[in-house]
Write a protein that holds these residues in place. Structure first.
Motif, mmCIF file in Angstrom:
data_model
loop_
_atom_site.group_PDB
_atom_site.id
_atom_site.type_symbol
_atom_site.label_atom_id
_atom_site.label_comp_id
_atom_site.label_asym_id
_atom_site.label_seq_id
_atom_site.Cartn_x
_atom_site.Cartn_y
_atom_site.Cartn_z
ATOM 1 N N ARG A 207 0.829 -1.214 0.000
ATOM 2 C CA ARG A 207 0.000 0.000 0.000
ATOM 3 C C ARG A 207 0.862 1.261 0.000
ATOM 4 N N VAL A 208 2.060 1.205 0.620
ATOM 5 C CA VAL A 208 2.970 2.346 0.557
ATOM 6 C C VAL A 208 3.589 2.443 -0.842
ATOM 7 N N GLN A 209 3.969 1.309 -1.401
ATOM 8 C CA GLN A 209 4.504 1.315 -2.759
ATOM 9 C C GLN A 209 3.470 1.845 -3.758
ATOM 10 N N SER A 210 2.215 1.464 -3.546
ATOM 11 C CA SER A 210 1.150 1.950 -4.424
ATOM 12 C C SER A 210 1.035 3.464 -4.356
ATOM 13 N N ALA A 211 1.083 4.022 -3.154
ATOM 14 C CA ALA A 211 1.026 5.474 -3.004
ATOM 15 C C ALA A 211 2.222 6.140 -3.667
ATOM 16 N N ALA A 212 3.399 5.503 -3.579
ATOM 17 C CA ALA A 212 4.601 6.078 -4.184
ATOM 18 C C ALA A 212 4.500 6.104 -5.701
ATOM 19 N N VAL A 213 4.013 5.020 -6.295
ATOM 20 C CA VAL A 213 3.880 4.984 -7.750
ATOM 21 C C VAL A 213 2.875 6.032 -8.216
ATOM 22 N N GLN A 214 1.741 6.133 -7.542
ATOM 23 C CA GLN A 214 0.705 7.087 -7.959
ATOM 24 C C GLN A 214 1.119 8.534 -7.695
ATOM 25 N N SER A 215 2.081 8.752 -6.826
ATOM 26 C CA SER A 215 2.529 10.127 -6.559
ATOM 27 C C SER A 215 3.271 10.734 -7.741
ATOM 28 N N MET A 216 3.605 9.915 -8.742
ATOM 29 C CA MET A 216 4.272 10.446 -9.942
ATOM 30 C C MET A 216 3.283 10.836 -11.041
ATOM 31 N N ARG A 217 1.965 10.749 -10.775
ATOM 32 C CA ARG A 217 0.971 10.914 -11.837
ATOM 33 C C ARG A 217 0.992 12.317 -12.443
ATOM 34 N N LEU A 218 1.223 13.366 -11.637
ATOM 35 C CA LEU A 218 1.253 14.730 -12.158
ATOM 36 C C LEU A 218 2.656 15.139 -12.605
ATOM 37 N N ILE A 219 3.670 14.509 -12.045
ATOM 38 C CA ILE A 219 5.033 14.781 -12.506
ATOM 39 C C ILE A 219 5.202 14.249 -13.922
ATOM 40 N N ALA A 220 4.360 13.307 -14.314
ATOM 41 C CA ALA A 220 4.463 12.704 -15.645
ATOM 42 C C ALA A 220 4.378 13.744 -16.750
ATOM 43 N N ALA A 221 3.639 14.821 -16.523
ATOM 44 C CA ALA A 221 3.520 15.865 -17.541
ATOM 45 C C ALA A 221 4.658 16.877 -17.454
ATOM 46 N N ARG A 222 5.290 17.002 -16.294
ATOM 47 C CA ARG A 222 6.325 18.018 -16.097
ATOM 48 C C ARG A 222 7.730 17.468 -16.305
ATOM 49 N N ASP A 223 7.941 16.204 -15.994
ATOM 50 C CA ASP A 223 9.238 15.570 -16.212
ATOM 51 C C ASP A 223 8.993 14.158 -16.732
ATOM 52 N N PRO A 224 8.475 14.041 -17.957
ATOM 53 C CA PRO A 224 8.064 12.719 -18.455
ATOM 54 C C PRO A 224 9.210 11.727 -18.569
ATOM 55 N N HIS A 225 10.409 12.175 -18.936
ATOM 56 C CA HIS A 225 11.517 11.237 -19.140
ATOM 57 C C HIS A 225 11.918 10.564 -17.830
ATOM 58 N N ARG A 226 11.965 11.321 -16.753
ATOM 59 C CA ARG A 226 12.347 10.738 -15.459
ATOM 60 C C ARG A 226 11.270 9.754 -14.985
ATOM 61 N N VAL A 227 10.022 10.116 -15.182
ATOM 62 C CA VAL A 227 8.936 9.219 -14.778
ATOM 63 C C VAL A 227 8.938 7.969 -15.639
ATOM 64 N N GLN A 228 9.238 8.098 -16.907
ATOM 65 C CA GLN A 228 9.302 6.929 -17.778
ATOM 66 C C GLN A 228 10.403 5.981 -17.331
ATOM 67 N N GLU A 229 11.546 6.523 -16.938
ATOM 68 C CA GLU A 229 12.641 5.669 -16.454
ATOM 69 C C GLU A 229 12.196 4.854 -15.244
ATOM 70 N N ASN A 230 11.514 5.514 -14.306
ATOM 71 C CA ASN A 230 11.099 4.831 -13.082
ATOM 72 C C ASN A 230 10.006 3.804 -13.345
ATOM 73 N N THR A 231 9.004 4.188 -14.119
ATOM 74 C CA THR A 231 7.877 3.281 -14.324
ATOM 75 C C THR A 231 8.253 2.080 -15.176
ATOM 76 N N ILE A 232 9.085 2.275 -16.195
ATOM 77 C CA ILE A 232 9.483 1.131 -17.012
ATOM 78 C C ILE A 232 10.376 0.187 -16.205
ATOM 79 N N SER A 233 11.175 0.766 -15.292
ATOM 80 C CA SER A 233 11.999 -0.067 -14.414
ATOM 81 C C SER A 233 11.124 -0.922 -13.500
ATOM 82 N N LEU A 234 10.077 -0.328 -12.942
ATOM 83 C CA LEU A 234 9.166 -1.088 -12.081
ATOM 84 C C LEU A 234 8.425 -2.158 -12.871
ATOM 85 N N PHE A 235 7.980 -1.819 -14.045
ATOM 86 C CA PHE A 235 7.191 -2.765 -14.841
ATOM 87 C C PHE A 235 8.022 -3.993 -15.238
#
Length: 1290
Positions: free
Chosen positions: A556-584
């Motif tokens: 549940r903490v990990q879930s909150a951490a992943v969802q906390s990047m939802r708005l950063i996705a528009a402001r720093d998409p490359h950094r968020v892409q690195e993190n999310t693709i790594s998790l996936f």
């Protein structure tokens, strides 16, 4: 654009350019070489230019000099500025203003500046129809505006450009902006070797691109045309307010614009010894605006100004008093301008605000008075100009009265600046607000705040106040709202300092060090609201496989951490892409986290390469839940029509071609991500809806469920309400299967689920059972955990053994004494404003306001005999008499303004929509639970009651501060007296409708009324369909011709009966059908059918005669004095024996000389076959139909078969059936069904659903004239066979 071409067409071929060069005597000069000509000019040290020009063959030729002002002269000009709002079509109301004056420009040698003086000013207003009305002089407003021009204005003018403007301190910014509009004429950049040139220059609109053309006239004068591109200015004089969470969508803006503007200047310049002299100049600005796409029709704003030289004389000496700098020529936007929906005198604002709050509280005390709800906007404006000391004084006056206190706290939040934070800071320090009051007030105040650095710093203080932590939900609100404020600040300021988000980063790191999971989740959710790119490093500390020193954290903490990047996705998409693709790509992570990472990855709008990477790894994926989630999400994007997903849709289509052979037949029992959207280019509008269900292989209960929506409108993306649930420890109850659950959703399945839930006490005490959150506009504003202590408190309060220490006991005592409760909530849901300069220096504003006033009023008194003395269970043996009245309802107001808005006057168009909804009640009740008898008495309908209505119109409006209570408001479409249902007179479409459903028995009618008034070409210009008068209402009115009625009596009697009915019996009775009553129906002939049906009913009736058992009896009568009751009586009988479940429902009309009845025979045999026979009319003889349904879940191919056969039905049902029959093929085609034209059984519709495989089923529906069918339809629900199936693929 045609006008622009006409201005450019007569251009001469001579192109010139001036080059600065040093001349003898300390002067300045230049040389220009054009096509066959040489231009020489010189500017002497005293500011006067000497001119000369000769062609290359020696002939004298005129030239175009730079525009200059001689500081030793006075230039007298006549000025006229006009702004008009129309739709560009005749016979529609318009609005406008016109200002005329004399302008004197003279040099001030001692100050090396020029002075501008305005005199003989007149102000005129227009409101009405062009063919009937004209501009009308407003003498009082003329005098008010003239007072701001009583003193001269100073400006610096060098090289054809206005630099600095100075004015007296008491002069309003509106007056200075009008002067900017006049001086804007002097802003001319001259080149001389080109007949057409482009450059960027500063003007009243900001730093914009200007296109120049130059031509020589016959009279030795020059014509200069300047076209300014105000649509793409680098530093535009425009401001947005209230749109921070509405993300700009550039791709939809490429499909169409909601605002398009063109501005053209035409100069006539005469060469003189002093330089180029402007003798006449004209400017035209045309703007088209639509709430949709301007190509579908638009409002039109046309602003013109003209400056004409009258005379020039020698300057006279004089002095000018002290002045202060007011900036350069760029228009200064007042983003704090008054609300453009009214004009009111704002003096003594504190007193007026107090009086208005008292009035609104009294007027809306019992029911919402829809005629007063628009006054809340007046209250907002008064509060916004009230000083802080006035707010404290209002609090002292209003805090004692509950209604007035609530109105004050609910409306003060719209102040939107430092005053509201200071006010709340004092309330928090003194703790003189309840936690609920503080939560609501703080939440709205912060989210409506005009974010700037000062306010962010003030808001930080609330994070350290003890009162903020006095209530868990108040603390959540404070932290989450602070994150939202940071997001808004960053939305308007690209250089958003990291110090803004530092308190949240510190909170997250402290929680990580202490191991407090609740604090970790709160901090991460707040960081998610902030969406600050500077927080990404801290968030990574909570992501497994990303952080260098990762601390093991629960999902549940990990879930909150992943969802906390939802708005950063528009402001720093490359950094968020690195993190999310790594998790996936981490196969050892839980499926939930990997799926959430993929969901956030798509928020970044991944490239084709990233989609290819995901596709490649999916081909090797073993977890079918991850595969199903990714495949369904990719599949949803392939059908996306929204502009921002155009390239993503193409990439997903390519990926789907690779993945479909492997994952195309996965059932709905696995994790799913579904997305539906629609977009219309004509209106630039489209909604989007997404649903996510995350599951895993070890639990049948979904891990997370989320739904969210967006709406695309006029180039922006608005995020709507988002709701999510997360299963915590409840998964431990269900595990990977439910004992006794068959999957056929019978009563036994419900009982199996209920048996599992009864074991909730076995769950751990320190962990939540289920958690939930909700977001609005992308901002999370509430989340809560449902834990065992909450469930215990609810169970204790509702238990029949609950005693005097419970809230229900207190409520019961209050009811016996007489209970009264009022609640009213005014709420400004939406305030979006856009300000832009016009060529005349007046502010153009486009505003949208959406507000709601909601109210609940309850009065109740109860008499309990005998009254309980020890526990609530005693109520089950008491007789309860209840008398109550009240109402629940709301009124929603929506305004849209397009026009000029200043503190002196307003003009333009205004759309007003009001939607009141009301549900009043008034009844007495007599309740006896022991006897299962419930009686209700309602008063008759003696007056009109409106439940729902919509009224809307568009007006041309004109207001001024000298007559604030006398606005000029003209409906855009003329009022007509034509009463025909649908006419086309004078191009006006005027449909009207009035229809009622009358009940003579109960002396009431339900009526629906509608009326519209539109004009011109609805199909050619879609906007026209929305412009005009609209009225619609649903009302309850007294019947015109009926006997007197004293009261309406409703009685429900569920006993006595020989066998008490349990929940299982009720469920199965409602599902049962009469097997014997329909089994013998022969469809060969109507006569045979009628005979068979009566014989079958005789069988059922014989059974009822032998052992009748009334399950329940419902009576609805109209009572009047000693007269016989009239109404309806419904009885359901149970004649079940053994495994056969039989029942009959008889509804009879009661009254004089009536014999209408409805008979429903129902039976269910063996729990798999149900039948029903329905007949109605005179003694159940007039109309008849029967239905049959059978389920066979135990065969190799489980199937469902259903049939509806009608023998005689009313004509209106036949008509509805024909319409449905003609409509089905079109819908079936969209859903992928095939159609066979064949003749089937007459007067019958049948359907069959067969489970063709573990993943899908076949559907076939037969109509009399055709059959539609589809094979391998995916299962929409979880199949029972999949409950114990593994979620991984070997």
């Amino acid at each position: 654009m045609e006008g622009d071409q006409q201005l450019r067409s007569p251009l001469v071929e001579v192109i010139w350019e001036a080059h600065l060069a040093g001349l003898a005597g300390g002067g300045r000069g230049g040389l220009g070489v054009g096509r066959g000509s040489v231009v020489v000019w010189a500017w002497s040290s005293d500011g006067v230019s000497s001119l000369g020009c000769r062609t290359s063959d020696g002939r004298k030729h005129s030239n175009f000099p730079g525009v200059r002002l001689n500081p030793k002269k006075i230039y007298e000009y006549k000025y006229e500025g006009l702004v008009n709002f129309s739709l560009g079509m005749p016979d529609l109301a318009e609005s406008g203003v016109k200002m005329s004056c004399n302008v004197s420009i003279s040099g001030v040698p001692m100050m090396k500046l020029f002075a501008l003086t305005v005199s003989n000013l007149t102000f005129q207003e227009f409101n009405g129809f062009p063919d009937e009305d004209d501009y009308i002089l407003s003498p009082n407003l003329t005098q008010t505006i003239s007072s701001h021009f009583s003193k001269p204005f100073l400006f610096n003018y060098t090289g054809g450009h206005v630099r600095e403007i100075k004015a007296s301190a008491e002069v309003s910014e509106t007056a200075v902006n009008i002067v900017r509009g006049i001086l804007d004429f002097l802003q001319v950049t001259v080149k001389s070797t080109q007949k057409f040139y482009e450059l960027e220059e500063i003007g009243i609109y900001g730093k914009c691109q200007s296109n120049y053309t130059v031509e020589e006239l016959q009279n030795n004068e020059w014509n200069v045309t300047k076209v300014v591109d105000v649509n793409n200015c680098e530093e535009k004089a425009a401001v947005y307010r209230g749109m921070a969470t509405a993300v700009p969508d550039k791709t939809s803006q490429q499909r169409g614009q909601s605002i398009v503007s063109t501005v053209t200047y035409v100069y006539t310049v005469k060469p003189t010894a002093d330089g180029g002299l402007i003798t006449e100049v004209y400017s035209l600005e045309t703007q088209h605006f639509s709430p949709f796409n301007v190509m579908g029709g638009s409002f039109k704003m046309q602003a013109t100004k003209k400056l004409e030289l009258l005379s020039q004389t020698a300057v006279e000496g004089g002095t000018i008093g002290p002045m202060e700098s007011r900036g350069d020529l760029v228009y200064k936007v007042n983003a704090e301008a008054n609300i453009p929906l009214m004009m009111q005198n704002l003096t003594n604002s504190t007193l007026k605000a107090v009086e208005l709050i008292k009035h609104l509280a009294a007027a809306n005390n019992h029911t919402i008075n829809s005629s007063t709800t628009q006054d809340t906007v007046k209250l907002f404006q008064l509060l916004r100009v009230t000083p802080y000391e006035g707010l404290e004084e209002m609090w002292k006056q209003l805090k004692e009265d509950p209604e007035e206190r609530r109105w004050f706290l609910d409306t003060i939040v719209e102040i939107s600046d430092a005053r509201i934070l200071k006010f709340l800071e004092n309330r928090f320090k003194n703790a003189n607000l309840s936690a609920n009051e503080a939560l609501q007030t703080f939440l709205v105040a912060i989210n409506h705040l005009k974010a700037n650095q000062e306010l962010v710093e003030m808001a930080k203080r609330f994070l350290n106040m003890p009162f903020s932590k006095s209530n868990i939900y108040l603390w959540h609100t404070v932290v989450l709202s602070y994150g939202s404020l940071v997001y808004k600040h960053c939305a308007y300021n690209t250089a958003c300092p990291a110090s803004d988000v530092k308190p949240l980063l510190d909170m997250a790191m402290d929680a990580l060090k202490s191991g407090n999971h609740e604090d970790q989740i709160l901090a991460l959710k707040a960081l998610g609201n902030a969406g600050h790119p500077g927080s990404i490093k801290t968030i990574e500390r909570f992501l497994p496989g990303v952080a260098a020193n990762y601390v093991d954290l629960p999902p549940r903490v990990q879930s909150a951490a992943v969802q906390s990047m939802r708005l950063i996705a528009a402001r720093d998409p490359h950094r968020v892409q690195e993190n999310t693709i790594s998790l996936f790509l981490q196969k050892n992570l839980t499926a939930e986290i990997r799926m959430l990472a993929l969901m956030i990855l798509f928020d970044t709008k991944p490239s084709m390469e990233l989609i290819s990477t995901v596709t490649g790894h999916l081909m090797e994926e073993k977890d079918l839940h991850v595969s199903s989630f990714a495949y369904s999400y990719l599949q949803s994007f392939t059908r996306s029509k929204t502009p921002d997903n155009h390239f993503l849709s193409t990439a997903c289509s390519d990926a789907l071609k690779i993945l479909t052979p492997k994952f195309g037949r996965l059932s709905y029992s696995y994790s799913q991500a579904r997305r539906m959207d629609w977009f219309n280019d004509d209106f630039l509008i489209g909604p989007t809806s997404e649903v996510f269900m995350l599951r895993n292989a070890t639990n049948i209960f979904p891990t997370e469920f989320m739904t969210k929506g967006k709406i695309y409108v006029i180039g922006r993306i608005l995020q709507l309400m988002e709701v999510g649930f997360r299963a915590e420890t409840i998964q431990q109850l269900f595990g990977d299967s439910i004992p006794g659950f068959k999957g056929d959703f019978s009563f036994s399945d419900i009982q199996a689920v209920f048996n599992v839930l009864t074991k909730w006490e076995d769950l751990p005490d320190d962990q939540p059972i289920i958690s939930a959150f909700t977001r609005a506009s992308g901002q999370e504003w509430f989340f809560a955990d449902i834990n065992k202590s909450l469930i215990r408190s609810v169970v204790k309060a509702l238990n029949v053994s609950a005693g005097k220490d419970t809230s229900l006991w207190t409520m019961m005592e209050n009811l016996q004494k007489g209970y009264s409760w009022r609640w009213t909530k005014p709420f400004l849901i939406f305030e979006a404003r856009y300000f832009q300069a016009t060529t005349v220096g007046l502010p153009l504003e486009i505003s949208k306001y959406y507000q709601s006033v909601t109210g609940v009023s309850v009065n109740a008194t109860a008499v309990i005999n005998p009254p309980p003395s020890e526990h609530l269970g005693q109520l089950l043996k008491s007789n309860i008499s209840l008398e109550t009245d009240g109402s629940v309802g709301f009124t929603k107001d929506f305004w849209m303004f397009y026009g000029i808005n200043t503190e002196f006057f307003q003009c333009g168009y205004e759309s007003i929509t009001k939607i009141p909804v009301s549900a009043p009640w008034n009844f007495t009740a007599n309740i006896n639970v022991a006897q299962k008898k419930f009686e209700f008495d309602f008063p008759p309908c003696n007056k009109e009651t409106e439940f729902f209505s919509v009224s809307s119109n568009v007006y041309a409006v004109s207001r001024n501060i000298e007559e604030p209570t006398l606005p000029k408001i003209t409906p855009i479409v003329r009022n007509t007296t034509d009463s025909n249902e649908q006419t086309q007179t004078s191009n006006i479409w005027h449909p009207k409708n009035h229809s009622c459903v009358e009940s003579q028995i109960y002396k009431a009618e339900i009526c629906m009324e509608s009326e519209m008034r539109r004009q011109y070409y609805n199909e050619e210009y879609p906007l026209s369909y929305f412009l005009g008068y609209t009225e619609m209402a649903v009302k309850l009115v007294p019947a015109k011709k009926s006997r007197p009625v004293d009261r309406i009596h409703l009685e429900v009697n569920a006993g006595p009966s020989t066998h008490l009915m349990n929940a299982r019996q009720l469920l199965e009775t409602l599902r049962s059908f009469s097997q014997d009553a329909a089994q013998r129906v022969a469809v060969s002939s109507d006569s045979a059918t009628r005979g068979t049906r009566r014989s079958s009913r005789d069988v059922v009736t014989d059974g009822l005669d032998s052992t009748p058992e009334a399950l329940f009896n419902v009576k609805l009568f109209a009572l009047s004095g000693d007269q016989k009751p009239e109404g309806f009586d419904a009885i359901m009988y149970n004649s079940s024996e053994g495994n056969s479940r039989n029942a009959e429902l008889i509804i009879s009309q009661v009254g004089e000389d009536v014999n209408w009845k409805m008979c429903v025979d129902m039976a269910m045999s063996n729990g798999v076959e149900t039948k029903a026979n329905i007949s109605w009319g005179a003694e159940c003889q007039t109309y008849e139909l029967w239905m049959e349904a059978a389920v066979n879940p135990s065969s190799a191919r489980p199937a469902f078969n259903g049939t509806v056969h009608w023998i005689r039905i009313p004509e209106y049902l036949e008509e509805y059936g024909s319409r449905i029959e003609s409509y089905v093929p079109h819908v079936a085609l969209l859903l992928g069904f095939d159609q066979e034209n064949e003749v089937n059984a007459h007067q019958e519709v049948s359907a069959s659903v067969v489970a063709a495989s573990a993943d899908g089923f076949d559907v076939k529906i037969r109509f009399p004239k055709y059959t539609v069918h589809r094979e391998a339809v995916p299962f929409p629900l979880v199949a029972s066979s999949s409950f114990n199936a593994s979620g991984t693929q070997p």
